[in-house]
Design an enzyme around this catalytic site. Structure first.
Site, PDB file in Angstrom:
ATOM      1  N   HIS A  10      47.326  43.014  50.864  1.00  0.00           N
ATOM      2  CA  HIS A  10      46.557  43.014  49.730  1.00  0.00           C
ATOM      3  C   HIS A  10      45.630  43.976  49.790  1.00  0.00           C
ATOM      4  CE1 HIS A  10      43.262  40.877  47.265  1.00  0.00           C
ATOM      5  NE2 HIS A  10      44.380  40.870  46.174  1.00  0.00           N
ATOM      6  N   HIS A  52      39.691  48.574  41.907  1.00  0.00           N
ATOM      7  CA  HIS A  52      39.606  47.200  41.442  1.00  0.00           C
ATOM      8  C   HIS A  52      38.540  46.987  40.721  1.00  0.00           C
ATOM      9  CE1 HIS A  52      38.758  42.844  41.677  1.00  0.00           C
ATOM     10  NE2 HIS A  52      40.050  42.661  42.159  1.00  0.00           N
TER      11      HIS A  52
HETATM   12  O1  G3P Z   1      47.820  41.026  42.622  1.00  0.00           O
HETATM   13  C1  G3P Z   1      47.363  39.843  43.359  1.00  0.00           C
HETATM   14  C2  G3P Z   1      45.809  39.983  43.317  1.00  0.00           C
HETATM   15  O2  G3P Z   1      45.320  41.087  43.814  1.00  0.00           O
HETATM   16  C3  G3P Z   1      44.986  39.689  42.284  1.00  0.00           C
HETATM   17  O3  G3P Z   1      43.577  39.453  42.290  1.00  0.00           O
HETATM   18  O4  G3P Z   1      41.439  40.574  41.864  1.00  0.00           O
HETATM   19  O5  G3P Z   1      42.512  40.811  44.303  1.00  0.00           O
HETATM   20  O6  G3P Z   1      43.343  41.952  42.036  1.00  0.00           O
HETATM   21  P1  G3P Z   1      42.799  40.948  42.802  1.00  0.00           P
HETATM   22 MG    MG Z   2      44.931  43.059  42.810  1.00  0.00          MG
END
Ligand code: G3P
Ligand code: MG
Length: 250
Positions: A10, A52
């Site tokens: 992630h 982000h």
């Molecule tokens: O793509 C899944 C996840 O990354 C969504 O939440 O806020 O971490 O971008 P966020």
């Molecule tokens: Mg994300």
């Protein structure tokens, strides 16, 4: 059928490196990951950057925002220092840098289209165009496993991506899956639903899988929970804990 990797790092390298940086991709590789999720937002001059948050203050210091700053200035910002001294001067990456790195290292990409407010369609169009042009051979070959998966919480961004690059697979991101999810997913031509595992139930998993969609979860950091949702039939998930949950996790 889920042709993509099951376990995905992630925001680059999860919590092992500053999020959405090349150092994160390197950390992922060090833990054996060849699959990554990250976020793309447009700069003031309309260039996709791996970020982000729209606003500065967390991963880059200072005041201001991505949509008010030109790409060249974003790329000169330090996106590593907040995480640790050894990451000082780690830049905000251009999306195209991430593409080049991932191609060279054979890393599969889940590209989250993360539009700043008001730039939904523009961001979807830009990401889809650049991704389509960079993966033209893979798209022509028609092998979904070789193509990146675009995803977004923004319906408008995904609809714009669909119009520009209909052959690039799309996942519809939903925090909580609403009652009309299937009609929306159908309109977007989505191949998968991406959802917050915290709100997911066995019943919902079964419904999504029975309807023929892929099902991907964010962000699973406890091995126990990972095993549980995989046993329900979830196809894959992203994790921050690339040190605890490896690419071969089952
Ligand atoms: O793509 C899944 C996840 O990354 C969504 O939440 O806020 O971490 O971008 P966020
Ligand atoms: Mg994300």
């Amino acid at each position: 059928m889920w042709p993509y990797p099951k376990i995905v790092a992630h925001r680059g390298g999860g919590t092992l490196a500053p999020e959405n940086t090349v150092a994160g991709l390197r950390a992922g590789l060090a833990y054996g990951f060849h699959a990554v999720e990250f976020d793309v937002m447009l700069s003031r001059d309309g260039i996709g950057m791996v970020m982000h948050d729209a606003d500065f203050g967390r991963t880059v210091a200072g005041r201001g925002s991505v949509p008010e700053t030109d790409a060249v200035d974003l790329a000169a910002m330090d996106a590593g220092a907040w995480f640790g001294q050894q990451f000082n001067d780690e830049p905000v990456p251009y999306y195209t840098q991430f593409i080049d790195y991932c191609k060279a290292q054979r890393i599969w990409m889940n590209v989250e289209i993360k539009p700043a407010d008001g730039f939904e369609a523009e961001t979807g169009r830009w990401v889809a165009r650049v991704t389509r042009d960079s993966y033209a051979a893979e798209i022509a070959a028609g092998d979904p496993a070789a193509m990146p998966l675009l995803s977004s919480f923004s319906f408008d961004a995904l609809a714009a991506a669909r119009d520009v690059a209909p052959d690039l697979p799309r996942g519809y991101l939903l925090d909580r899956v609403p009652g009309d999810w299937q009609a929306q997913a159908r309109e977007l031509g989505a191949v998968a639903i991406h959802t917050n595992h915290q709100h997911l139930t066995l019943e919902l998993t079964r419904a999504i899988k029975a309807a023929g969609y892929g099902l991907f979860c964010y962000t699973v950091n406890e091995p126990e929970r990972g095993r549980e949702i995989l046993s329900w039939g979830v196809d894959g998930f992203c994790t921050d804990r690339i040190d605890l949950i490896g690419p071969g996790f089952a």
